[in-house]
Design a protein around this motif. Structure first.
Motif, PDB file in Angstrom:
ATOM      1  N   THR A   1       0.776  -1.142  -0.150  1.00 49.71           N
ATOM      2  CA  THR A   1       0.050  -0.035   0.082  1.00 49.71           C
ATOM      3  C   THR A   1       0.937   1.278  -0.032  1.00 49.71           C
ATOM      4  O   THR A   1       1.720   1.382   0.628  1.00 49.71           O
ATOM      5  CB  THR A   1      -0.825   0.152   1.038  1.00 49.71           C
ATOM      6  N   LYS A   2       0.473   2.045  -0.990  1.00 47.30           N
ATOM      7  CA  LYS A   2       1.326   3.314  -0.879  1.00 47.30           C
ATOM      8  C   LYS A   2       0.935   4.329   0.277  1.00 47.30           C
ATOM      9  O   LYS A   2      -0.049   4.503   0.473  1.00 47.30           O
ATOM     10  CB  LYS A   2       1.126   4.059  -2.314  1.00 47.30           C
TER      11      LYS A   2
ATOM     12  N   LEU B   1      -2.339   7.093   4.159  1.00 47.10           N
ATOM     13  CA  LEU B   1      -2.448   6.187   3.208  1.00 47.10           C
ATOM     14  C   LEU B   1      -2.813   7.009   1.707  1.00 47.10           C
ATOM     15  O   LEU B   1      -3.658   7.886   1.907  1.00 47.10           O
ATOM     16  CB  LEU B   1      -3.822   5.128   3.299  1.00 47.10           C
ATOM     17  N   LEU B   2      -1.961   6.528   0.672  1.00 41.79           N
ATOM     18  CA  LEU B   2      -2.270   7.445  -0.392  1.00 41.79           C
ATOM     19  C   LEU B   2      -3.330   6.378  -1.552  1.00 41.79           C
ATOM     20  O   LEU B   2      -3.230   7.033  -2.669  1.00 41.79           O
ATOM     21  CB  LEU B   2      -1.015   7.298  -1.168  1.00 41.79           C
ATOM     22  N   GLN B   3      -3.575   5.169  -0.938  1.00 49.53           N
ATOM     23  CA  GLN B   3      -4.673   4.665  -1.713  1.00 49.53           C
ATOM     24  C   GLN B   3      -5.546   4.015  -0.703  1.00 49.53           C
ATOM     25  O   GLN B   3      -5.433   3.977   0.468  1.00 49.53           O
ATOM     26  CB  GLN B   3      -4.144   3.556  -2.619  1.00 49.53           C
ATOM     27  N   GLN B   4      -6.926   3.652  -1.329  1.00 53.39           N
ATOM     28  CA  GLN B   4      -7.813   3.010  -0.525  1.00 53.39           C
ATOM     29  C   GLN B   4      -7.453   1.525  -0.031  1.00 53.39           C
ATOM     30  O   GLN B   4      -6.941   0.794  -0.725  1.00 53.39           O
ATOM     31  CB  GLN B   4      -9.202   2.895  -1.142  1.00 53.39           C
TER      32      GLN B   4
END
Length: 68
Positions: free
Chosen positions: A28-29, A53-56
């Motif tokens: 996860t990014k 968090l840069l994504q869901q």
């Protein structure tokens, strides 16, 4: 730490009332950095480490919130 100490350590706008475990899937990014001083929230100095968090992530990554 108690809820007031957590608020100050993380520079949160409100005193937290609950806590939950979050398991972030591998790959996860995210961004990581130190909490800057937030005098308006009672954090007069730099505080703890914060993660964004840069994504869901899946909703099942979040544990059940528990009261302090």
């Amino acid at each position: 730490m108690n809820p007031v100490q957590i608020q100050q350590h993380l520079g949160l706008p409100k005193i937290p009332t609950q806590i939950a475990e979050v398991i972030v899937p591998a790959g996860t990014k995210m961004q990581v950095g130190k909490v800057a001083a937030q005098p308006e929230f009672g954090a007069l100095q730099k505080g703890g480490t914060q993660y964004q968090l840069l994504q869901q992530i899946p909703t099942n990554s979040f544990g059940t919130p528990k009261p302090f």
